[in-house]
Scaffold this motif. Structure first.
Motif, PDB file in Angstrom:
ATOM      1  N   MET A  63       0.815  -1.213   0.000  1.00  0.00           N
ATOM      2  CA  MET A  63       0.000   0.000   0.000  1.00  0.00           C
ATOM      3  C   MET A  63       0.851   1.265   0.000  1.00  0.00           C
ATOM      4  O   MET A  63       1.877   1.359   0.685  1.00  0.00           O
ATOM      5  N   GLY A  64       0.394   2.247  -0.774  1.00  0.00           N
ATOM      6  CA  GLY A  64       1.006   3.565  -0.763  1.00  0.00           C
ATOM      7  C   GLY A  64       0.919   4.204   0.612  1.00  0.00           C
ATOM      8  O   GLY A  64       0.155   3.759   1.475  1.00  0.00           O
ATOM      9  N   ASP A  65       1.673   5.256   0.805  1.00  0.00           N
ATOM     10  CA  ASP A  65       1.910   5.814   2.136  1.00  0.00           C
ATOM     11  C   ASP A  65       0.654   6.045   2.963  1.00  0.00           C
ATOM     12  O   ASP A  65       0.589   5.651   4.125  1.00  0.00           O
ATOM     13  N   ILE A  66      -0.371   6.687   2.394  1.00  0.00           N
ATOM     14  CA  ILE A  66      -1.559   7.001   3.197  1.00  0.00           C
ATOM     15  C   ILE A  66      -2.800   6.237   2.752  1.00  0.00           C
ATOM     16  O   ILE A  66      -3.915   6.550   3.178  1.00  0.00           O
ATOM     17  N   GLU A  67      -2.632   5.218   1.908  1.00  0.00           N
ATOM     18  CA  GLU A  67      -3.800   4.475   1.426  1.00  0.00           C
ATOM     19  C   GLU A  67      -4.619   3.885   2.573  1.00  0.00           C
ATOM     20  O   GLU A  67      -5.844   3.914   2.562  1.00  0.00           O
ATOM     21  N   ALA A  68      -3.952   3.308   3.559  1.00  0.00           N
ATOM     22  CA  ALA A  68      -4.681   2.672   4.663  1.00  0.00           C
ATOM     23  C   ALA A  68      -5.456   3.677   5.500  1.00  0.00           C
ATOM     24  O   ALA A  68      -6.355   3.298   6.264  1.00  0.00           O
ATOM     25  N   LEU A  69      -5.134   4.961   5.365  1.00  0.00           N
ATOM     26  CA  LEU A  69      -5.817   5.994   6.142  1.00  0.00           C
ATOM     27  C   LEU A  69      -7.063   6.530   5.445  1.00  0.00           C
ATOM     28  O   LEU A  69      -7.920   7.138   6.087  1.00  0.00           O
ATOM     29  N   LYS A  70      -7.179   6.310   4.152  1.00  0.00           N
ATOM     30  CA  LYS A  70      -8.278   6.897   3.387  1.00  0.00           C
ATOM     31  C   LYS A  70      -9.569   6.102   3.580  1.00  0.00           C
ATOM     32  O   LYS A  70      -9.590   4.890   3.345  1.00  0.00           O
ATOM     33  N   PRO A  71     -10.671   6.747   3.974  1.00  0.00           N
ATOM     34  CA  PRO A  71     -11.943   6.026   4.106  1.00  0.00           C
ATOM     35  C   PRO A  71     -12.421   5.413   2.803  1.00  0.00           C
ATOM     36  O   PRO A  71     -13.176   4.436   2.817  1.00  0.00           O
ATOM     37  N   SER A  72     -11.984   5.947   1.665  1.00  0.00           N
ATOM     38  CA  SER A  72     -12.418   5.434   0.368  1.00  0.00           C
ATOM     39  C   SER A  72     -11.555   4.267  -0.110  1.00  0.00           C
ATOM     40  O   SER A  72     -11.849   3.681  -1.154  1.00  0.00           O
ATOM     41  N   ASN A  73     -10.509   3.917   0.624  1.00  0.00           N
ATOM     42  CA  ASN A  73      -9.621   2.837   0.180  1.00  0.00           C
ATOM     43  C   ASN A  73     -10.364   1.512   0.151  1.00  0.00           C
ATOM     44  O   ASN A  73     -10.988   1.112   1.136  1.00  0.00           O
ATOM     45  N   THR A  74     -10.288   0.798  -0.966  1.00  0.00           N
ATOM     46  CA  THR A  74     -11.032  -0.461  -1.086  1.00  0.00           C
ATOM     47  C   THR A  74     -10.189  -1.688  -0.778  1.00  0.00           C
ATOM     48  O   THR A  74     -10.708  -2.799  -0.765  1.00  0.00           O
ATOM     49  N   GLY A  75      -8.897  -1.508  -0.524  1.00  0.00           N
ATOM     50  CA  GLY A  75      -8.107  -2.618  -0.022  1.00  0.00           C
ATOM     51  C   GLY A  75      -8.647  -3.096   1.320  1.00  0.00           C
ATOM     52  O   GLY A  75      -8.579  -4.285   1.653  1.00  0.00           O
ATOM     53  N   TRP A  76      -9.190  -2.161   2.095  1.00  0.00           N
ATOM     54  CA  TRP A  76      -9.833  -2.489   3.371  1.00  0.00           C
ATOM     55  C   TRP A  76     -10.962  -3.491   3.159  1.00  0.00           C
ATOM     56  O   TRP A  76     -11.129  -4.435   3.938  1.00  0.00           O
ATOM     57  N   LEU A  77     -11.724  -3.314   2.106  1.00  0.00           N
ATOM     58  CA  LEU A  77     -12.833  -4.226   1.814  1.00  0.00           C
ATOM     59  C   LEU A  77     -12.319  -5.624   1.496  1.00  0.00           C
ATOM     60  O   LEU A  77     -12.932  -6.625   1.881  1.00  0.00           O
ATOM     61  N   VAL A  78     -11.200  -5.698   0.789  1.00  0.00           N
ATOM     62  CA  VAL A  78     -10.600  -6.998   0.485  1.00  0.00           C
ATOM     63  C   VAL A  78     -10.253  -7.721   1.782  1.00  0.00           C
ATOM     64  O   VAL A  78     -10.552  -8.908   1.960  1.00  0.00           O
ATOM     65  N   ALA A  79      -9.642  -7.003   2.717  1.00  0.00           N
ATOM     66  CA  ALA A  79      -9.271  -7.604   3.994  1.00  0.00           C
ATOM     67  C   ALA A  79     -10.504  -7.991   4.805  1.00  0.00           C
ATOM     68  O   ALA A  79     -10.477  -8.960   5.572  1.00  0.00           O
ATOM     69  N   ASP A  80     -11.607  -7.257   4.652  1.00  0.00           N
ATOM     70  CA  ASP A  80     -12.867  -7.618   5.313  1.00  0.00           C
ATOM     71  C   ASP A  80     -13.361  -8.981   4.837  1.00  0.00           C
ATOM     72  O   ASP A  80     -13.864  -9.786   5.624  1.00  0.00           O
ATOM     73  N   VAL A  81     -13.244  -9.233   3.553  1.00  0.00           N
ATOM     74  CA  VAL A  81     -13.869 -10.404   2.938  1.00  0.00           C
ATOM     75  C   VAL A  81     -12.942 -11.619   2.906  1.00  0.00           C
ATOM     76  O   VAL A  81     -13.357 -12.734   3.244  1.00  0.00           O
ATOM     77  N   VAL A  82     -11.720 -11.418   2.474  1.00  0.00           N
ATOM     78  CA  VAL A  82     -10.786 -12.535   2.260  1.00  0.00           C
ATOM     79  C   VAL A  82      -9.981 -12.784   3.531  1.00  0.00           C
ATOM     80  O   VAL A  82      -9.192 -11.927   3.962  1.00  0.00           O
ATOM     81  N   SER A  83     -10.159 -13.935   4.126  1.00  0.00           N
ATOM     82  CA  SER A  83      -9.512 -14.236   5.408  1.00  0.00           C
ATOM     83  C   SER A  83      -8.000 -14.108   5.343  1.00  0.00           C
ATOM     84  O   SER A  83      -7.368 -13.554   6.236  1.00  0.00           O
TER      85      SER A  83
END
Length: 249
Positions: A63-83
């Motif tokens: 992940m880019g520097d502030i991607e994990a901080l952005k509410p719109s980041n969809t990598g978060w959704l991947v982590a929600d779904v894929v164990s």
């Protein structure tokens, strides 16, 4: 007594990144408070609709520097779904030892997902082995999560990725992502790319669940941002609920 689920990889990366920040990160529209579980404003929380799917495949987010901080980041959704989702921050000058350990783990066959036009032809593949066969290694999809310019920089300046086969996707659909603009018409958001990879590995339920979850997340996000009434019975909501309540055996 209900025990809260442990934070997933992107949530942990977000916590680490916030701790290292010299000043608080305040996303737009955070005045009403955001849910810690889904990052949406509390009135539009989707935690009750969150799917969790066991798959034979895994996802590794760089992940880019502030991607994990952005509410719109969809990598978060991947982590929600894929164990089996891993997440690491990217730096040009250093690499997280945990990332190297994941890439070297013998249970995984890692694929760097990136347009084949940017890789040497001998590295490019278009197919992967299923993760459910019980034979051989499980596919691990390495996604470069950031803006297009960030992703290109990660691709060029991460020598530890140079030995990985490059999985080039050629979807017959167009992106439905509406939360950020892209400079290229053929770009997909991280969650869409992960769903395409899962489908390629034969993980159809996980792929469909992630796609539906993204659609619901998008509806809630835009409803809050634009102060538009939310329809909890929309097609996307019904599709996601059917997957959460009655997943295939």
């Amino acid at each position: 007594m209900m025990v809260a689920a442990a934070p997933h990889a992107v949530a942990r990366l977000r916590t680490t990144r916030l701790a290292a920040s010299a000043k608080p990160f305040l996303a737009r529209g955070s005045g009403g408070g955001r849910c810690e579980g889904c990052r949406l404003v509390v009135s539009h929380c989707i935690c009750a609709l969150k799917p969790r799917v066991r798959t034979g495949a895994g996802v590794c987010l760089i992940m880019g520097d502030i991607e994990a901080l952005k509410p719109s980041n969809t990598g978060w959704l991947v982590a929600d779904v894929v164990s089996d989702t891993f997440a690491f921050g990217w730096s040009r000058t250093a690499v997280d030892p945990g990332l190297l350990a994941v890439l070297c783990d013998p249970q995984w066959q890692a694929y760097l997902v990136f347009p084949g036009e940017f890789a040497a032809p001998g590295r490019v593949v278009t197919e992967v082995a299923s993760g459910r066969s019980g034979q051989g290694k499980r596919p691990l999809f390495v996604l470069l999560d950031g803006t297009w310019s960030e992703a290109r920089k990660m691709f060029r300046k991460s020598p530890y990725l140079d030995a990985l086969p490059v999985l080039s996707l050629h979807p017959d659909v167009v992106s439905n992502y509406r939360l950020r603009r892209s400079s290229r018409d053929d770009h997909f958001c991280t969650s869409e790319v992960a769903a395409l990879c899962l489908a390629l590995a034969g993980e159809n339920h996980a792929s469909d669940s992630l796609a539906a979850y993204l659609d619901v997340f998008t509806e809630h996000y835009l409803s809050a941002k634009r102060s538009v009434k939310l329809d909890p019975e929309s097609e996307a909501h019904q599709r996601l609920r059917s997957m959460v309540v009655a997943p295939p055996l």
